[in-house]
Design a protein around this motif. Structure first.
Motif, PDB file in Angstrom:
ATOM      1  N   GLU A 260      -8.511  -2.344  -4.846  1.00  0.00           N
ATOM      2  CA  GLU A 260      -9.365  -1.196  -4.736  1.00  0.00           C
ATOM      3  C   GLU A 260     -10.534  -1.252  -3.819  1.00  0.00           C
ATOM      4  O   GLU A 260     -10.967  -0.270  -3.485  1.00  0.00           O
ATOM      5  N   SER A 261     -11.113  -2.252  -3.838  1.00  0.00           N
ATOM      6  CA  SER A 261     -12.229  -2.549  -2.712  1.00  0.00           C
ATOM      7  C   SER A 261     -11.773  -2.496  -1.203  1.00  0.00           C
ATOM      8  O   SER A 261     -12.394  -1.803  -0.644  1.00  0.00           O
ATOM      9  N   TRP A 262     -10.566  -2.955  -1.151  1.00  0.00           N
ATOM     10  CA  TRP A 262      -9.962  -2.511   0.092  1.00  0.00           C
ATOM     11  C   TRP A 262      -9.993  -1.178   0.379  1.00  0.00           C
ATOM     12  O   TRP A 262     -10.385  -0.570   1.668  1.00  0.00           O
TER      13      TRP A 262
ATOM     14  N   TYR B 170      -9.094  -9.425 -13.681  1.00  0.00           N
ATOM     15  CA  TYR B 170      -8.747  -8.291 -12.877  1.00  0.00           C
ATOM     16  C   TYR B 170      -8.967  -8.398 -11.470  1.00  0.00           C
ATOM     17  O   TYR B 170      -9.381  -7.114 -10.771  1.00  0.00           O
ATOM     18  N   LYS B 171      -9.026  -9.443 -10.781  1.00  0.00           N
ATOM     19  CA  LYS B 171      -9.643  -9.645  -9.467  1.00  0.00           C
ATOM     20  C   LYS B 171      -8.306  -8.687  -8.638  1.00  0.00           C
ATOM     21  O   LYS B 171      -8.584  -8.556  -7.302  1.00  0.00           O
ATOM     22  N   VAL B 172      -7.113  -8.967  -9.193  1.00  0.00           N
ATOM     23  CA  VAL B 172      -6.215  -8.316  -8.240  1.00  0.00           C
ATOM     24  C   VAL B 172      -6.405  -6.885  -7.937  1.00  0.00           C
ATOM     25  O   VAL B 172      -6.196  -6.266  -7.042  1.00  0.00           O
TER      26      VAL B 172
ATOM     27  N   LYS C 159       0.946  -5.499 -14.278  1.00  0.00           N
ATOM     28  CA  LYS C 159       1.431  -5.682 -12.772  1.00  0.00           C
ATOM     29  C   LYS C 159       0.967  -4.438 -11.998  1.00  0.00           C
ATOM     30  O   LYS C 159       0.666  -3.188 -12.795  1.00  0.00           O
ATOM     31  N   CYS C 160       0.401  -4.921 -10.903  1.00  0.00           N
ATOM     32  CA  CYS C 160      -0.248  -3.789  -9.975  1.00  0.00           C
ATOM     33  C   CYS C 160       0.817  -3.809  -8.871  1.00  0.00           C
ATOM     34  O   CYS C 160       0.953  -4.615  -8.219  1.00  0.00           O
ATOM     35  N   ASN C 161       1.184  -2.435  -8.628  1.00  0.00           N
ATOM     36  CA  ASN C 161       2.179  -2.075  -7.655  1.00  0.00           C
ATOM     37  C   ASN C 161       1.419  -1.438  -6.059  1.00  0.00           C
ATOM     38  O   ASN C 161       0.645  -0.624  -6.438  1.00  0.00           O
ATOM     39  N   VAL C 162       1.523  -2.211  -5.110  1.00  0.00           N
ATOM     40  CA  VAL C 162       0.602  -1.688  -4.035  1.00  0.00           C
ATOM     41  C   VAL C 162       1.632  -1.542  -2.837  1.00  0.00           C
ATOM     42  O   VAL C 162       2.644  -2.406  -2.711  1.00  0.00           O
TER      43      VAL C 162
ATOM     44  N   THR D 209      -1.908   1.455   1.112  1.00  0.00           N
ATOM     45  CA  THR D 209      -2.208   2.867   1.265  1.00  0.00           C
ATOM     46  C   THR D 209      -2.102   3.569   0.026  1.00  0.00           C
ATOM     47  O   THR D 209      -2.713   4.458  -0.192  1.00  0.00           O
ATOM     48  N   SER D 210      -1.604   2.784  -0.922  1.00  0.00           N
ATOM     49  CA  SER D 210      -1.632   3.266  -2.376  1.00  0.00           C
ATOM     50  C   SER D 210      -1.583   1.975  -3.360  1.00  0.00           C
ATOM     51  O   SER D 210      -1.004   1.073  -2.946  1.00  0.00           O
TER      52      SER D 210
END
Length: 274
Positions: free
Chosen positions: A111-113, A104-106, A189-192, A173-174
């Motif tokens: 999240e950290s940024w 879960y490093k992605v 999947k992670c949508n950024v 931003t999200s």
């Protein structure tokens, strides 16, 4: 000049001219993390190598677009309405989709940024509903990131053929919700979404834009060569070192183009004078 008349094409001509098409699945995202953000996320177990792997895990991205903002001109020709351009409008966001790794490093990275941007230095403290925070300074969390589009034979004949997009002053931003369920397992999947102020596109092997002149522009001998694409990578494009006046002549032409109404090239007056 008349249009091109019908002609016979050999099969080899059709293959070379019409079937040499680009593929959507060949691209590479590069996210150089700001120094302050890199130090912050490394404390949460995300290293520089992890960030490089996260770029490779980008499953879907969008090549950016832009539109021209226009106004209507009705005075030049009787009964004719024309549109004149006064500004180029860039996409406001760039949406990226990432495969989530088993550690879960992605998710942790983005999240950290965002935690760094919003001042969430201690997550445990933010379990308190009455906690306060202070947002970070913009230059500390914004960075230019890059998207390169290429083909399998991009090194063909000794030359590199790519489309290189630079997103100026970008930051996440999200992070959209990531649904999980007991249905048949699928890749998470992670949508950024990233915000940026403009993009700059360069094509390898094409003429340098800085060497191109517009022979029809008045006063071009005084303005010299256009170096628009190289200068646009700088987020402070058009601003003097003191942050006051726009001092470069060709920059002034771009900025003052907003209020101009008419057919000739260039502005008549600055925006405040209209």
């Amino acid at each position: 000049m008349a249009g091109i008349r019908p002609e016979k094409l050999r099969t080899s001509d059709i293959k070379s001219r019409l079937l040499n098409l680009a593929q959507t699945s060949l691209y590479r995202l590069t996210i150089p993390v700001p120094a302050e953000v890199s130090s912050f996320v490394s404390q949460r177990g995300v290293t520089t190598l992890d960030v490089d792997n996260i770029s490779l895990l980008c499953a879907e991205a969008n090549l950016p677009g832009s539109t021209l903002a226009t106004h209507d001109v009705t005075n030049d020709y009787h009964g004719v309405s024309e549109k004149m351009v006064y500004r180029r409008m860039y996409d406001e966001t760039a949406d990226m989709t990432f495969y989530v790794d088993r550690e879960y490093k992605v998710v942790e990275f983005f999240e950290s940024w965002i935690d760094y941007i919003t001042g969430v230095t201690d997550r445990t403290r933010f379990e308190n509903p009455y906690v306060n925070h202070r947002v970070a300074y913009a230059n500390d969390y914004k960075v230019n990131f890059y998207l390169t589009k290429f083909e399998k034979d991009h090194h063909y004949n000794g030359s590199t053929r790519t489309l290189d997009y630079t997103f100026v002053h970008g930051f996440p931003t999200s992070i959209t919700a990531m649904p999980v369920s007991y249905d048949q397992g699928q890749i998470l999947k992670c949508n950024v979404s990233f915000s940026f102020i403009r993009y700059v596109m360069k094509r390898s092997g094409s003429p340098n834009v800085s060497s191109v002149k517009n022979p029809n522009a008045p006063g071009i001998s005084e303005l010299g060569q256009f170096e628009v694409r190289d200068e646009f990578i700088n987020p402070q494009f058009g601003i003097s070192s003191e942050g006051d006046e726009i001092i470069n002549a060709q920059v002034r032409r771009v900025e003052e183009g907003l209020p101009y109404v008419g057919r000739n090239i260039g502005p008549i007056a600055p925006f405040a004078g209209i």
